[in-house]
Design an enzyme around this catalytic site. Sequence first.
Site, mmCIF file in Angstrom:
data_model
loop_
_atom_site.group_PDB
_atom_site.id
_atom_site.type_symbol
_atom_site.label_atom_id
_atom_site.label_comp_id
_atom_site.label_asym_id
_atom_site.label_seq_id
_atom_site.Cartn_x
_atom_site.Cartn_y
_atom_site.Cartn_z
ATOM 1 N N SER A 88 42.193 50.499 42.042
ATOM 2 C CA SER A 88 40.757 50.698 42.163
ATOM 3 C C SER A 88 40.457 52.126 42.628
ATOM 4 O O SER A 88 40.755 53.078 41.906
ATOM 5 C CB SER A 88 40.169 49.648 43.110
ATOM 6 O OG SER A 88 38.761 49.602 43.021
ATOM 7 N N ASP A 145 37.614 42.924 33.880
ATOM 8 C CA ASP A 145 37.325 43.451 35.223
ATOM 9 C C ASP A 145 35.926 43.050 35.661
ATOM 10 O O ASP A 145 34.949 43.236 34.939
ATOM 11 C CB ASP A 145 37.457 44.979 35.205
ATOM 12 C CG ASP A 145 37.560 45.581 36.598
ATOM 13 O OD1 ASP A 145 36.777 45.171 37.473
ATOM 14 O OD2 ASP A 145 38.417 46.444 36.808
ATOM 15 N N HIS A 179 39.394 42.164 38.324
ATOM 16 C CA HIS A 179 39.759 43.416 38.992
ATOM 17 C C HIS A 179 41.111 43.309 39.699
ATOM 18 O O HIS A 179 41.915 44.245 39.667
ATOM 19 C CB HIS A 179 38.669 43.780 39.996
ATOM 20 C CG HIS A 179 38.805 45.146 40.572
ATOM 21 N ND1 HIS A 179 38.759 46.291 39.810
ATOM 22 C CD2 HIS A 179 38.993 45.571 41.856
ATOM 23 C CE1 HIS A 179 38.911 47.349 40.585
ATOM 24 N NE2 HIS A 179 39.049 46.947 41.820
#
Length: 815
Positions: free
Chosen positions: A669, A742, A776
């Site tokens: 991330s 995601d 994610h």
Amino acid sequence: MRAGACLIALLLTTTAYAQTPGGSAYHRAPDAIAKALETPPTPGVAVSPDHRTLAILGRENLPTIANLSKPILRLGGYRIDPATNGQAEVRVQWLNALSFKDVGSGRTVAVKLPAGLRFAAPDWSPDGTRLAFYAQDADALSLWIAERDGSARMVARGLNGTFGTPFAWMPDSKALVAYTVPAGRGAAPVSSSTPTGPVIQESAGRTSAARTYEDLLGDAHDEALFDHYFTGQLVRIDLAGTAQPIGTPGLITEFSVSPDGRYLLTERLKRPYSYLLPARFFPTEIAVSTLDGQPVKTLVDRPLADDLPVDFNATVKGPREAVWRSDAPATLVWAEALDGGNPRAKIAFHDTVMMQAAPFAAVPVELARTQARYATTIWGDDGFAVVVDREWRTRTEHRLAVAPSRPGQTRTIATLNYQDQYGDPGEPMVEENAAGKPVMRFTPAHDGVYVTGDGATKAGAFPFLATMPLAGGEQTRLWTAKAPYYETVVALLDERGRRILTRRESAKLAPNYMIRGLKAGSAKAITAFADPAPVFAGVTQRTITYPRADGLQLSGSLYLPAGYDAKRDGPLPTLLWAYPAEFTDAKVAGQTVDQGNRFVRPRGISHLFLLTQGYAILDNPSMPIIGEGGAEANDTYVKQLQQDAQAAVDAVVKSGVGDRTRMAVGGHSYGAFMTANLLAHTDLFRAGIARSGAYNRTLTPFGFQAEQRTYWQATPTYTEMSPFTYADRIKAPILLIHGGADDNSGTFPIQSERMYAALKGNGATVRYVVLPNEPHGYRALESTEETLWQMTDWLDRYVKPKQTGSAVAASAARE
């Protein structure tokens, strides 16, 4: 996202590896990693309100990709399973076994559940006699109750779990309130393949900025699906399963029963919906009714919240965050902005906290005003409560003492930087009262409350139990955990806090629950959970500290593979895995807390699994980005990031463990964003791993991470911080991995897709891996093993081989 990106793309742009490695089938992780992943995780524990019983909760291992790939709907920021009317697989931690352990005797009773039953959200009744949970059937969610004698029964079927946990106990423990699918609901709306017209959105000059969100409504059919699946009916269900409807169906996002059991507080969504914002911004009605559904009070009926400033402390106008006061029969409490929702307004107080007692006819009274945005209230009794506010811009938290019986009179008991680990005074202990509501635990003389905290110091974190005097003054420590243990206080087992329930671990001992006698100094284990991954038992860890170029002290946890011998093995290929953090105070940013008393066993896609493959790992090395005195931290992001990374590499090399010529960097991330920036702006690393990142900040123009300014307010910063801008400078091999579904704000898969195209177009060595149907954070066993195989393969190719000749000389010249 392109249709072709639904397959795993394994693309290398080097001559040596011109073919797609391994095709498109899933890879099994290296054997040591795979065996650890396939071991069932350690059970969870839920302590009963009376502290007499532990619910031991067996947790499912990683789901299969088949389970993860069941059809879902993405509506209004939610992901749901249309077959069960619950949340999608990726949003739930499913449990698969349940037993009850008596704290006093140690006797354990296994609960008899149907084979293969998956359940979630276990919740003790307020009187601590039974446990409720919801279970997943093939086509519905059901409500179950388990007794401490080991029996269990289903009491309702057809729960609506789209908004979250679909049930709550009544305060008398004799019934529950559940959110259910309305009786007689028809079939879901069917979309026509022929459009009836265009989708039109329009703005008439009103400022309406929105951050970048996922899974939004897109057209009229999505709106119809949202209404169909999310609409529910509240019902009261007694222990025998008899159900009584409460009020009318609606889009009820939250509900709670007053402590006296007489009233119901609900939040309902209303039209018109938005295609730019998730459901939490939709028009909302907050109201109180009786338990038989009769309307009593509408607190607020607010419109679509599409005009909020982009600042993190921005909020809606009017009443918000309505809750029941925990320690009163039926008193409504809520916050209201005094600044119109704009935290940049220059006023002394930004929020007010209001109270109104049943029957809600009298004028509301002001409990307190807060300097910053209201966060929460910790309830005690008529004479003592703690109101907390927080300001993001300065990272400041205020704690105010207030007597609800004397509203409006506040006393500041703490002002602190909430990022300050050393200065954290802990928080008052709360436990459920007879109504099942959280309240502070007072001392026997009622002159103080019990407090627990992490006890962070440079030498390590040593949790503590203390008392805080109600009148003000210093805390009195009753107990502090001692090395080599990290031991947190779970519950007090007597009125004077002389017997406590703790959760204890060390670097070598798996976490287990203990009964500790403070006066005698005794400690008795009441659980015996084993090491879930003994392959890591020989791994060593130590915290290293080192200075940045400007003198700021930094730190990181240095892990070495099991059996590593410095004299025999020499410097190792090393991975730095990090995540930048923004600070407003350099002293706080430089704090070090030794992690040597923590039990570390990786799960899921953890980079620590690479310890089994011969790599040293510097985990979570400090990557502070500091903006002091009102300066914007991100305006010097690249420079500070370079300094952070240089200091970390130098420290690992100086320790004798890391090989300067075999350094890799990685992150997930915002850590992936960091990785790409470091490869673009330094030559410290031979390769990088970037998972589920965002690389082009023009795609998140209304703020990202800790950045509150818009692209138009800080264009140079957005441009300089975007590694996409400097894709032509990235020469070290980089592995991009992204979940194909995601669900995180700002990290659309297109971020990695376009970054890959930019790197490929500029001749970089890059591989782009898309994990189908993954959010994610990757969940499926197959995706997890694929991720770890890819990471191992990448580092084995580009980092592990030793350099010779001119490459070594070039690295030496940089020292």
